[in-house]
Design a protein around this motif. Structure first.
Motif, PDB file in Angstrom:
ATOM      1  N   SER A  19      -9.359 -26.961  23.470  1.00 16.05           N
ATOM      2  CA  SER A  19      -8.712 -25.657  23.617  1.00 16.05           C
ATOM      3  C   SER A  19      -9.637 -24.650  24.298  1.00 16.05           C
ATOM      4  O   SER A  19      -9.174 -23.795  25.056  1.00 16.05           O
ATOM      5  CB  SER A  19      -8.246 -25.130  22.262  1.00 16.05           C
ATOM      6  N   ASN A  20     -10.938 -24.751  24.061  1.00 14.17           N
ATOM      7  CA  ASN A  20     -11.884 -23.859  24.735  1.00 14.17           C
ATOM      8  C   ASN A  20     -11.941 -24.139  26.235  1.00 14.17           C
ATOM      9  O   ASN A  20     -12.007 -23.216  27.042  1.00 14.17           O
ATOM     10  CB  ASN A  20     -13.280 -23.986  24.129  1.00 14.17           C
ATOM     11  N   VAL A  21     -11.901 -25.413  26.615  1.00 19.49           N
ATOM     12  CA  VAL A  21     -11.904 -25.772  28.034  1.00 19.49           C
ATOM     13  C   VAL A  21     -10.625 -25.274  28.701  1.00 19.49           C
ATOM     14  O   VAL A  21     -10.657 -24.723  29.804  1.00 19.49           O
ATOM     15  CB  VAL A  21     -12.061 -27.301  28.211  1.00 19.49           C
ATOM     16  N   LEU A  22      -9.487 -25.443  28.033  1.00 20.49           N
ATOM     17  CA  LEU A  22      -8.217 -24.967  28.587  1.00 20.49           C
ATOM     18  C   LEU A  22      -8.213 -23.447  28.734  1.00 20.49           C
ATOM     19  O   LEU A  22      -7.682 -22.911  29.705  1.00 20.49           O
ATOM     20  CB  LEU A  22      -7.050 -25.404  27.702  1.00 20.49           C
ATOM     21  N   ALA A  23      -8.803 -22.755  27.775  1.00 22.08           N
ATOM     22  CA  ALA A  23      -8.844 -21.297  27.841  1.00 22.08           C
ATOM     23  C   ALA A  23      -9.694 -20.827  29.018  1.00 22.08           C
ATOM     24  O   ALA A  23      -9.339 -19.865  29.706  1.00 22.08           O
ATOM     25  CB  ALA A  23      -9.392 -20.731  26.535  1.00 22.08           C
ATOM     26  N   GLU A  24     -10.799 -21.503  29.263  1.00 16.65           N
ATOM     27  CA  GLU A  24     -11.696 -21.093  30.342  1.00 16.65           C
ATOM     28  C   GLU A  24     -11.164 -21.478  31.719  1.00 16.65           C
ATOM     29  O   GLU A  24     -11.192 -20.678  32.647  1.00 16.65           O
ATOM     30  CB  GLU A  24     -13.077 -21.715  30.139  1.00 16.65           C
ATOM     31  N   LYS A  25     -10.674 -22.708  31.859  1.00 15.61           N
ATOM     32  CA  LYS A  25     -10.304 -23.204  33.183  1.00 15.61           C
ATOM     33  C   LYS A  25      -8.867 -22.903  33.582  1.00 15.61           C
ATOM     34  O   LYS A  25      -8.586 -22.637  34.743  1.00 15.61           O
ATOM     35  CB  LYS A  25     -10.546 -24.712  33.258  1.00 15.61           C
ATOM     36  N   ASN A  27      -6.647 -20.750  31.681  1.00 13.98           N
ATOM     37  CA  ASN A  27      -6.129 -19.537  31.058  1.00 13.98           C
ATOM     38  C   ASN A  27      -4.985 -19.871  30.096  1.00 13.98           C
ATOM     39  O   ASN A  27      -3.944 -19.217  30.091  1.00 13.98           O
ATOM     40  CB  ASN A  27      -5.689 -18.524  32.121  1.00 13.98           C
ATOM     41  N   GLN A  28      -5.182 -20.936  29.298  1.00 16.87           N
ATOM     42  CA  GLN A  28      -4.197 -21.364  28.305  1.00 16.87           C
ATOM     43  C   GLN A  28      -4.768 -21.195  26.908  1.00 16.87           C
ATOM     44  O   GLN A  28      -5.933 -21.482  26.667  1.00 16.87           O
ATOM     45  CB  GLN A  28      -3.832 -22.839  28.477  1.00 16.87           C
ATOM     46  N   MET A  29      -3.919 -20.756  25.990  1.00 20.11           N
ATOM     47  CA  MET A  29      -4.298 -20.655  24.588  1.00 20.11           C
ATOM     48  C   MET A  29      -3.497 -21.689  23.809  1.00 20.11           C
ATOM     49  O   MET A  29      -2.371 -22.019  24.175  1.00 20.11           O
ATOM     50  CB  MET A  29      -4.005 -19.251  24.049  1.00 20.11           C
ATOM     51  N   THR A  30      -4.079 -22.191  22.723  1.00 23.67           N
ATOM     52  CA  THR A  30      -3.435 -23.224  21.923  1.00 23.67           C
ATOM     53  C   THR A  30      -3.188 -22.680  20.522  1.00 23.67           C
ATOM     54  O   THR A  30      -4.093 -22.124  19.901  1.00 23.67           O
ATOM     55  CB  THR A  30      -4.326 -24.473  21.845  1.00 23.67           C
ATOM     56  N   PHE A  31      -1.950 -22.844  20.035  1.00 26.91           N
ATOM     57  CA  PHE A  31      -1.574 -22.341  18.720  1.00 26.91           C
ATOM     58  C   PHE A  31      -0.857 -23.418  17.921  1.00 26.91           C
ATOM     59  O   PHE A  31      -0.142 -24.249  18.476  1.00 26.91           O
ATOM     60  CB  PHE A  31      -0.620 -21.140  18.840  1.00 26.91           C
ATOM     61  N   LYS A  32      -1.038 -23.372  16.604  1.00 28.20           N
ATOM     62  CA  LYS A  32      -0.236 -24.176  15.688  1.00 28.20           C
ATOM     63  C   LYS A  32       0.992 -23.331  15.367  1.00 28.20           C
ATOM     64  O   LYS A  32       0.861 -22.154  15.000  1.00 28.20           O
ATOM     65  CB  LYS A  32      -1.043 -24.468  14.425  1.00 28.20           C
ATOM     66  N   ALA A  88      -1.283 -14.496  35.448  1.00 26.24           N
ATOM     67  CA  ALA A  88      -2.508 -14.202  36.198  1.00 26.24           C
ATOM     68  C   ALA A  88      -3.004 -12.799  35.859  1.00 26.24           C
ATOM     69  O   ALA A  88      -2.227 -11.849  35.788  1.00 26.24           O
ATOM     70  CB  ALA A  88      -2.242 -14.318  37.691  1.00 26.24           C
ATOM     71  N   GLY A  89      -4.296 -12.700  35.611  1.00 29.95           N
ATOM     72  CA  GLY A  89      -4.896 -11.410  35.288  1.00 29.95           C
ATOM     73  C   GLY A  89      -4.833 -11.050  33.814  1.00 29.95           C
ATOM     74  O   GLY A  89      -5.409 -10.052  33.398  1.00 29.95           O
ATOM     75  N   GLN A  90      -4.150 -11.842  33.013  1.00 31.43           N
ATOM     76  CA  GLN A  90      -4.044 -11.581  31.577  1.00 31.43           C
ATOM     77  C   GLN A  90      -5.161 -12.314  30.846  1.00 31.43           C
ATOM     78  O   GLN A  90      -5.565 -13.406  31.235  1.00 31.43           O
ATOM     79  CB  GLN A  90      -2.689 -12.050  31.040  1.00 31.43           C
ATOM     80  N   GLU A  91      -5.632 -11.707  29.766  1.00 32.33           N
ATOM     81  CA  GLU A  91      -6.696 -12.313  28.981  1.00 32.33           C
ATOM     82  C   GLU A  91      -6.412 -12.064  27.510  1.00 32.33           C
ATOM     83  O   GLU A  91      -5.951 -10.986  27.133  1.00 32.33           O
ATOM     84  CB  GLU A  91      -8.042 -11.708  29.372  1.00 32.33           C
ATOM     85  N   LEU A  92      -6.685 -13.057  26.687  1.00 31.60           N
ATOM     86  CA  LEU A  92      -6.425 -12.952  25.260  1.00 31.60           C
ATOM     87  C   LEU A  92      -7.712 -13.235  24.506  1.00 31.60           C
ATOM     88  O   LEU A  92      -8.286 -14.314  24.625  1.00 31.60           O
ATOM     89  CB  LEU A  92      -5.338 -13.953  24.847  1.00 31.60           C
ATOM     90  N   ASP A  93      -8.177 -12.251  23.746  1.00 28.98           N
ATOM     91  CA  ASP A  93      -9.387 -12.400  22.945  1.00 28.98           C
ATOM     92  C   ASP A  93      -8.962 -12.479  21.480  1.00 28.98           C
ATOM     93  O   ASP A  93      -8.528 -11.480  20.901  1.00 28.98           O
ATOM     94  CB  ASP A  93     -10.329 -11.224  23.183  1.00 28.98           C
ATOM     95  N   LEU A  94      -9.063 -13.671  20.891  1.00 27.79           N
ATOM     96  CA  LEU A  94      -8.595 -13.868  19.522  1.00 27.79           C
ATOM     97  C   LEU A  94      -9.428 -13.086  18.511  1.00 27.79           C
ATOM     98  O   LEU A  94      -8.906 -12.606  17.516  1.00 27.79           O
ATOM     99  CB  LEU A  94      -8.608 -15.356  19.173  1.00 27.79           C
ATOM    100  N   GLU A  95     -10.721 -12.944  18.755  1.00 29.25           N
ATOM    101  CA  GLU A  95     -11.581 -12.209  17.826  1.00 29.25           C
ATOM    102  C   GLU A  95     -11.206 -10.736  17.792  1.00 29.25           C
ATOM    103  O   GLU A  95     -11.144 -10.125  16.730  1.00 29.25           O
ATOM    104  CB  GLU A  95     -13.041 -12.382  18.215  1.00 29.25           C
TER     105      GLU A  95
END
Length: 104
Positions: A19-25, A27-32, A88-95
């Protein structure tokens, strides 16, 4: 869609190497998510809870494994995961999102 339902659709973020690789490369987030959640519900829930634009949602249901506990057989629950592609251009910071939720 019911706003109360949307707040219950996303159960937890999935934090793993993949999920970290997908988020960086990508721009995908993974959720349960809930097992009966639909793609439009997941998209609306992410947009509502995190305030970002969602481009695409892909879901996968992981079947639970059969495990042995002594002489008895048990089965883990099925899990539904959602891969959410941000626009594109969107970013999600879970913390930051978790910190904002704690303040409310």
């Amino acid at each position: 869609m019911n706003q109360q339902r949307l707040t219950q659709v996303i159960l937890a973020p999935i934090v793993s190497e993949k999920s970290n690789v997908l988020a960086e490369k990508r721009n995908q987030m993974t959720f349960k998510v809930l097992a009966n959640a639909t793609k439009p519900e997941i998209k609306a829930a992410v947009e509502l809870l995190f305030g970002v634009q969602v481009a695409d949602v892909t879901t996968v249901t992981i079947k639970g494994k059969v495990k042995r506990f002594g002489r008895t057989l048990g089965r883990r629950s099925d899990v539904k995961k959602a891969y959410v592609s941000l626009a594109a251009g969107q970013e999600l910071d879970l913390e930051a999102a978790a910190a904002a939720a704690d303040k409310e």
